[in-house]
Design a protein around this motif. Structure first.
Motif, PDB file in Angstrom:
ATOM      1  N   ASN A  44       1.484 -14.241   4.313  1.00 32.77           N
ATOM      2  CA  ASN A  44       2.191 -13.165   3.621  1.00 32.77           C
ATOM      3  C   ASN A  44       1.291 -12.495   2.581  1.00 32.77           C
ATOM      4  N   ARG A  45       0.429 -13.278   1.924  1.00 29.60           N
ATOM      5  CA  ARG A  45      -0.503 -12.719   0.937  1.00 29.60           C
ATOM      6  C   ARG A  45      -1.463 -11.739   1.607  1.00 29.60           C
ATOM      7  N   VAL A  46      -1.944 -12.078   2.812  1.00 34.41           N
ATOM      8  CA  VAL A  46      -2.838 -11.173   3.541  1.00 34.41           C
ATOM      9  C   VAL A  46      -2.113  -9.864   3.853  1.00 34.41           C
ATOM     10  N   ARG A  47      -0.879  -9.961   4.342  1.00 30.34           N
ATOM     11  CA  ARG A  47      -0.109  -8.758   4.653  1.00 30.34           C
ATOM     12  C   ARG A  47       0.130  -7.906   3.409  1.00 30.34           C
ATOM     13  N   ILE A  48       0.462  -8.557   2.304  1.00 29.39           N
ATOM     14  CA  ILE A  48       0.689  -7.832   1.049  1.00 29.39           C
ATOM     15  C   ILE A  48      -0.584  -7.106   0.617  1.00 29.39           C
ATOM     16  N   ASP A  49      -1.725  -7.801   0.663  1.00 33.56           N
ATOM     17  CA  ASP A  49      -2.996  -7.179   0.296  1.00 33.56           C
ATOM     18  C   ASP A  49      -3.302  -5.990   1.201  1.00 33.56           C
ATOM     19  N   TYR A  50      -3.099  -6.186   2.514  1.00 37.08           N
ATOM     20  CA  TYR A  50      -3.394  -5.127   3.485  1.00 37.08           C
ATOM     21  C   TYR A  50      -2.543  -3.881   3.215  1.00 37.08           C
ATOM     22  N   PHE A  51      -1.221  -4.067   3.132  1.00 34.89           N
ATOM     23  CA  PHE A  51      -0.344  -2.911   2.955  1.00 34.89           C
ATOM     24  C   PHE A  51      -0.479  -2.292   1.570  1.00 34.89           C
ATOM     25  N   SER A  52      -0.806  -3.088   0.565  1.00 35.82           N
ATOM     26  CA  SER A  52      -1.035  -2.544  -0.777  1.00 35.82           C
ATOM     27  C   SER A  52      -2.229  -1.601  -0.783  1.00 35.82           C
ATOM     28  N   LEU A  53      -3.307  -2.002  -0.125  1.00 37.66           N
ATOM     29  CA  LEU A  53      -4.483  -1.135  -0.079  1.00 37.66           C
ATOM     30  C   LEU A  53      -4.208   0.105   0.759  1.00 37.66           C
ATOM     31  N   CYS A  54      -3.498  -0.034   1.876  1.00 38.11           N
ATOM     32  CA  CYS A  54      -3.126   1.137   2.683  1.00 38.11           C
ATOM     33  C   CYS A  54      -2.355   2.140   1.819  1.00 38.11           C
ATOM     34  N   GLY A  55      -1.385   1.638   1.056  1.00 37.21           N
ATOM     35  CA  GLY A  55      -0.591   2.509   0.201  1.00 37.21           C
ATOM     36  C   GLY A  55      -1.421   3.174  -0.881  1.00 37.21           C
ATOM     37  N   GLU A  56      -2.352   2.414  -1.446  1.00 34.16           N
ATOM     38  CA  GLU A  56      -3.221   2.953  -2.496  1.00 34.16           C
ATOM     39  C   GLU A  56      -4.098   4.084  -1.947  1.00 34.16           C
ATOM     40  N   ILE A  57      -4.661   3.873  -0.760  1.00 31.23           N
ATOM     41  CA  ILE A  57      -5.525   4.892  -0.150  1.00 31.23           C
ATOM     42  C   ILE A  57      -4.711   6.126   0.231  1.00 31.23           C
ATOM     43  N   PHE A  58      -3.518   5.908   0.788  1.00 38.68           N
ATOM     44  CA  PHE A  58      -2.623   7.014   1.162  1.00 38.68           C
ATOM     45  C   PHE A  58      -2.240   7.830  -0.075  1.00 38.68           C
ATOM     46  N   ASP A  59      -1.917   7.143  -1.156  1.00 40.94           N
ATOM     47  CA  ASP A  59      -1.565   7.808  -2.409  1.00 40.94           C
ATOM     48  C   ASP A  59      -2.733   8.638  -2.931  1.00 40.94           C
ATOM     49  N   GLU A  60      -3.907   8.031  -2.915  1.00 43.17           N
ATOM     50  CA  GLU A  60      -5.113   8.674  -3.447  1.00 43.17           C
ATOM     51  C   GLU A  60      -5.536   9.878  -2.609  1.00 43.17           C
ATOM     52  N   ASN A  61      -5.533   9.720  -1.278  1.00 43.71           N
ATOM     53  CA  ASN A  61      -6.113  10.737  -0.397  1.00 43.71           C
ATOM     54  C   ASN A  61      -5.111  11.702   0.216  1.00 43.71           C
ATOM     55  N   TYR A  62      -3.818  11.471   0.006  1.00 38.93           N
ATOM     56  CA  TYR A  62      -2.835  12.438   0.507  1.00 38.93           C
ATOM     57  C   TYR A  62      -1.882  12.878  -0.614  1.00 38.93           C
TER      58      TYR A  62
END
Length: 198
Positions: free
Chosen positions: A173-191
């Motif tokens: 679950n920690r891996v999934r949280i890290d993965y989706f957190s970074l996806c969200g951060e990049i999406f927020d930053e670049n879109y």
């Protein structure tokens, strides 16, 4: 009349593709996602990781070139799939890439500005974006490097977890949280932030 108008940011959904034009102007903007395929390996056969494959697993164990087994097995190859570009309709775009937002804004927002001009921020206070999202599992060009820098481990070692349902395993679950957190951060930053800044 004292009425306000909201603009729809493009001619379809999800937003971010300008009805396919973004990918036609900038092919590097097409969506990219992590996919997997099953590969049979016969007993004693020496496996070589093909070009373009990010990681290979036997169950949850990562396999590298030179591996062989005492029985026939099924290996799982993980690779990045990019959307095909239709010459007329284009393709879905990757909203985790800065180039996508830059091109999208140029083809939509800046064009609206030519016609609407001074009404922006007054009669037209908002522009609506429709279901803008990332393909899942998303994987932008520099994702591996950014992930390792932020979390200190290699996401490619944990690819099978991204395809599992959430369970009671805290480490997974920690891996999934890290993965989706970074996806969200990049999406927020670049879109999202780029649209808002415009």
């Amino acid at each position: 009349k004292g009425m306000y108008m909201w603009l729809y940011d493009e001619g379809g959904w999800p937003s971010g593709g300008a009805a396919g034009k973004v990918s036609l102007v900038e092919p590097k903007t097409v969506s990219k996602r992590l996919e997997r395929r099953s590969v049979p390996l016969k007993k004693g056969e020496i496996y070589s990781v093909p070009k373009g494959v990010k990681a290979v697993f036997y169950g949850d164990k990562r396999i590298f070139s030179g591996a062989s087994f005492e029985t026939d097995v099924e290996l799982m190859e993980y690779f990045i799939k990019t959307s095909d570009i239709d010459p007329v309709r284009g393709a879905r775009t990757d909203l985790s890439e800065k180039l996508t937002s830059e091109t999208f804004i140029d083809l939509t927002h800046e064009r609206y500005k030519e016609y609407i001009g001074d009404y922006f921020g007054k009669t037209v206070p908002f522009m609506f974006t429709d279901e803008a999202c990332l393909m899942t599992p998303s994987f932008c060009y520099d994702f591996e490097e950014r992930f390792k820098e932020k979390y200190g481990y290699d996401i490619t070692d944990y690819f099978p977890i991204l395809f599992k349902s959430q369970g009671d395993n805290d480490a997974e679950n920690r891996v999934r949280i890290d993965y989706f957190s970074l996806c969200g951060e990049i999406f927020d930053e670049n879109y999202l932030k780029m649209q808002a800044a415009w």
